[in-house]
Enzyme design. Structure first.
Site, mmCIF file in Angstrom:
data_model
loop_
_atom_site.group_PDB
_atom_site.id
_atom_site.type_symbol
_atom_site.label_atom_id
_atom_site.label_comp_id
_atom_site.label_asym_id
_atom_site.label_seq_id
_atom_site.Cartn_x
_atom_site.Cartn_y
_atom_site.Cartn_z
ATOM 1 N N LYS A 211 -36.706 23.054 -33.364
ATOM 2 C CA LYS A 211 -37.248 24.319 -32.952
ATOM 3 C C LYS A 211 -36.319 25.562 -33.578
ATOM 4 O O LYS A 211 -34.965 25.448 -33.799
ATOM 5 C CB LYS A 211 -36.924 24.461 -31.438
ATOM 6 N N GLU B 53 -39.968 33.075 -24.332
ATOM 7 C CA GLU B 53 -39.081 33.275 -23.195
ATOM 8 C C GLU B 53 -38.652 34.674 -23.075
ATOM 9 O O GLU B 53 -39.066 35.619 -23.645
ATOM 10 C CB GLU B 53 -37.617 33.017 -24.004
ATOM 11 N N ASP C 40 -29.875 24.689 -28.122
ATOM 12 C CA ASP C 40 -28.430 25.106 -28.352
ATOM 13 C C ASP C 40 -27.969 25.910 -27.202
ATOM 14 O O ASP C 40 -26.532 26.208 -27.365
ATOM 15 C CB ASP C 40 -28.272 25.922 -29.640
ATOM 16 N N GLU D 13 -35.788 29.881 -33.860
ATOM 17 C CA GLU D 13 -35.968 31.329 -33.406
ATOM 18 C C GLU D 13 -36.611 32.349 -34.557
ATOM 19 O O GLU D 13 -36.186 32.410 -35.487
ATOM 20 C CB GLU D 13 -34.839 31.716 -32.640
HETATM 21 O O1 KIV Z 1 -31.435 26.498 -25.889
HETATM 22 C C1 KIV Z 1 -32.094 26.354 -25.121
HETATM 23 O O2 KIV Z 1 -31.972 25.716 -24.161
HETATM 24 C C2 KIV Z 1 -33.353 26.968 -25.446
HETATM 25 C C3 KIV Z 1 -34.339 27.139 -24.035
HETATM 26 C C4 KIV Z 1 -33.849 28.263 -23.344
HETATM 27 C C5 KIV Z 1 -35.720 27.095 -24.338
HETATM 28 O O3 KIV Z 1 -33.851 27.280 -26.455
#
Ligand code: KIV
Length: 268
Positions: A116, A185, A48, A118
């Site tokens: 993915k 991160e 994102d 968070e």
């Molecule tokens: O959105 C993204 O590019 C990410 C990376 C920073 C791992 O989540």
């Protein structure tokens, strides 16, 4: 010459177990997907971060599910070999696990192999719900861009004893809930290495040191074409490269050799 086979989850787990480094980059369209695939990138993330690098926004918070679907389909069309991870954007998995399922399933149908999300703790139930029903999940801990406001800015996470203990607990719980990959991160290198070595799944670092199972960078950052601040952990691989293809191939080669990142230069 042996034929290159498409990446799969078992191979990624085996690579982690064998301490073989995994090269991951963000990707948002079919042309770049083709370039990254040819250069040997193992995992492409439709991040994102497209809100920052494609839309010019300050944060990833306003990225819509529609944008994620559009770019996921584009990347999937350009890719042949890489494992594809699609980000669930802010407000697409927060309200309920059922809503998370509906959004994750859309990404999955358009070509993502894994989604993915968070956060730690509160996401465990959702991770379990998705993985039990057949959608592989990657967690994202440490600095989590969707909560930049609550975190008080771009800050390294896990520096204090309590912060480190919380990160370790969240990582363990995510894997117990079913996550089969983690992104860490902006975490101190020693802590990221400890977490990586304690888990049975690959841990991909960004600003988390060379001790992770692999590395990820935002494509536009490592090509030196993103606008604005450049975090310490980024290296511009276009410097000294004659083409984008060569820059990406050098990134893959350096991640695999363990020469990128250099903790004293890019780490915390
Ligand atoms: O959105 C993204 O590019 C990410 C990376 C920073 C791992 O989540």
């Amino acid at each position: 010459m042996t034929e290159r086979k498409p990446m799969n989850l078992q191979r990624l787990l085996d690579m982690h177990a064998r301490r073989e480094k995994i090269a991951m980059l963000t990707c948002y369209d079919a042309s770049f997907a083709h370039v990254l695939d040819e250069a040997g990138v193992d995992v492409m993330l439709i991040g994102d971060s497209l809100g920052n690098v494609l839309h010019g926004a300050e944060s990833t918070v306003a990225v819509s599910m529609d944008s994620m679907l559009y770019h996921t389909r584009s990347v999937a069309r350009g890719n042949t070999h890489a494992w594809i991870v699609g980000d669930l954007p802010f407000d697409s998995y927060h309200a309920s696990k059922e809503e998370a399922w509906r959004n994750a399933a859309q990404l999955f149908k358009l070509g993502a192999h894994m989604v993915k999300l968070e956060g730690g703790g509160w996401v465990n139930e959702t991770v379990h719900f998705l993985t039990e029903r057949g959608i592989p999940v990657c967690g994202h801990l440490g600095f989590t861009p969707q909560t930049v406001t609550a975190l008080g800015g771009f800050k390294v996470q896990g520096r204090s004893e309590a912060g480190a203990a919380l990160l370790k607990r969240h990582a363990k719980e995510l894997v117990e809930a079913g996550a089969q990959m983690l992104v860490l991160e902006m975490v101190p290198s020693a802590l990221a290495k400890e977490i990586t070595e304690s888990l049975s799944v690959p841990v991909i670092g960004i600003g988390a040191g060379v001790g992770c199972s692999g590395q990820v960078l935002v494509l536009h950052d490592m090509l030196g074409i993103s606008h604005g601040r450049h975090p310490r952990f980024v290296r511009n691989f276009m410097q000294g490269s004659a083409s984008i293809q060569e820059a990406v191939a050098r990134y893959v080669q350096e991640v695999k050799a363990g020469t990128f990142p250099v903790d004293a230069v890019h780490g915390f």
